[in-house]
Design a protein around this motif. Sequence first.
Motif, PDB file in Angstrom:
ATOM      1  N   GLU A  72       1.971  15.667  -9.229  1.00 14.59           N
ATOM      2  CA  GLU A  72       3.340  15.685  -9.747  1.00 14.59           C
ATOM      3  C   GLU A  72       4.112  14.503  -9.165  1.00 14.59           C
ATOM      4  O   GLU A  72       4.613  14.575  -8.045  1.00 14.59           O
ATOM      5  N   LYS A  73       4.227  13.435  -9.919  1.00 15.24           N
ATOM      6  CA  LYS A  73       4.808  12.194  -9.403  1.00 15.24           C
ATOM      7  C   LYS A  73       6.263  12.357  -8.979  1.00 15.24           C
ATOM      8  O   LYS A  73       6.709  11.727  -8.023  1.00 15.24           O
ATOM      9  N   GLU A  74       7.015  13.177  -9.685  1.00 13.86           N
ATOM     10  CA  GLU A  74       8.421  13.371  -9.334  1.00 13.86           C
ATOM     11  C   GLU A  74       8.560  13.962  -7.931  1.00 13.86           C
ATOM     12  O   GLU A  74       9.397  13.521  -7.133  1.00 13.86           O
ATOM     13  N   THR A  75       7.711  14.951  -7.629  1.00 15.21           N
ATOM     14  CA  THR A  75       7.727  15.558  -6.293  1.00 15.21           C
ATOM     15  C   THR A  75       7.249  14.564  -5.243  1.00 15.21           C
ATOM     16  O   THR A  75       7.755  14.541  -4.116  1.00 15.21           O
ATOM     17  N   TYR A  76       6.284  13.741  -5.610  1.00 17.04           N
ATOM     18  CA  TYR A  76       5.790  12.699  -4.706  1.00 17.04           C
ATOM     19  C   TYR A  76       6.914  11.754  -4.292  1.00 17.04           C
ATOM     20  O   TYR A  76       7.114  11.496  -3.090  1.00 17.04           O
ATOM     21  N   PHE A  77       7.673  11.248  -5.268  1.00 18.39           N
ATOM     22  CA  PHE A  77       8.753  10.312  -4.956  1.00 18.39           C
ATOM     23  C   PHE A  77       9.874  10.999  -4.175  1.00 18.39           C
ATOM     24  O   PHE A  77      10.445  10.401  -3.244  1.00 18.39           O
ATOM     25  N   LYS A  78      10.186  12.230  -4.525  1.00 19.82           N
ATOM     26  CA  LYS A  78      11.240  12.958  -3.815  1.00 19.82           C
ATOM     27  C   LYS A  78      10.839  13.190  -2.361  1.00 19.82           C
ATOM     28  O   LYS A  78      11.638  12.969  -1.438  1.00 19.82           O
ATOM     29  N   CYS A 147       5.678  21.657  -5.615  1.00 22.67           N
ATOM     30  CA  CYS A 147       4.772  21.073  -6.600  1.00 22.67           C
ATOM     31  C   CYS A 147       4.076  22.162  -7.402  1.00 22.67           C
ATOM     32  O   CYS A 147       3.383  23.013  -6.841  1.00 22.67           O
ATOM     33  N   GLN A 198      21.251  16.338  -6.714  1.00 23.03           N
ATOM     34  CA  GLN A 198      20.617  16.599  -8.006  1.00 23.03           C
ATOM     35  C   GLN A 198      21.553  17.365  -8.935  1.00 23.03           C
ATOM     36  O   GLN A 198      21.629  17.075 -10.130  1.00 23.03           O
TER      37      GLN A 198
END
Length: 210
Positions: A72-78, A147, A198
Amino acid sequence: MSYVKRYWPLLWINLIPILSIVYTFLNHDRPSVRMLWAELDKHIPLMPIFILPYDSWYPFLLSKFIWLFLKEKETYFKTLTIMCIGLIICYLIYSVFQTTIARPQLTEQGIFNDMIRFVYNHDQPYNCFPSIHVLTSYIVLKGAKQCAGIQGAAFAIVAVLYFSIIISTIFIKQHVILDVIGAIVLVEVLYLMAFVFQVISSQKKMLKVS
């Protein structure tokens, strides 16, 4: 080229070791150094076997970031963003509020004691509050929890692993209880701020649409 384009964001992980360079400049004795011993810390024994999870910290940190990126790229960046902010805050704290810990004398022999000696010899007993081992481990744990691709048994394994890393900091006498609590509180504050940011961003987008 498509392969490079797909995976180049993993290079952002290098921000962690780059930021860690600051740690080496701050990890030394200064005129005003404090000890945050609590009464309970005096009764916690040295348990050399916990050097295993302690030393597994960095490779598992790296592997879990790669896992988050793939799931999950969004969770990775966050998670990576919060970690970098957390590290910067820790370094700022170290620069104005330096703490230390009294390490025990290692008289017994054995591979685990030798591994602890290696850590003691290569990491000065400063920059304790809050604990970076705990901060980074707890952030990755919260990232894994958020995630969708890491659930059930997979998350349970991650939780056990990072909980063992967190408590290892106390059982090999690298940190005291307040160092652990301080790191966890800092992470919770950072995630609360991320949640508020957010919500505000979502509200702004809704107002623009309307």
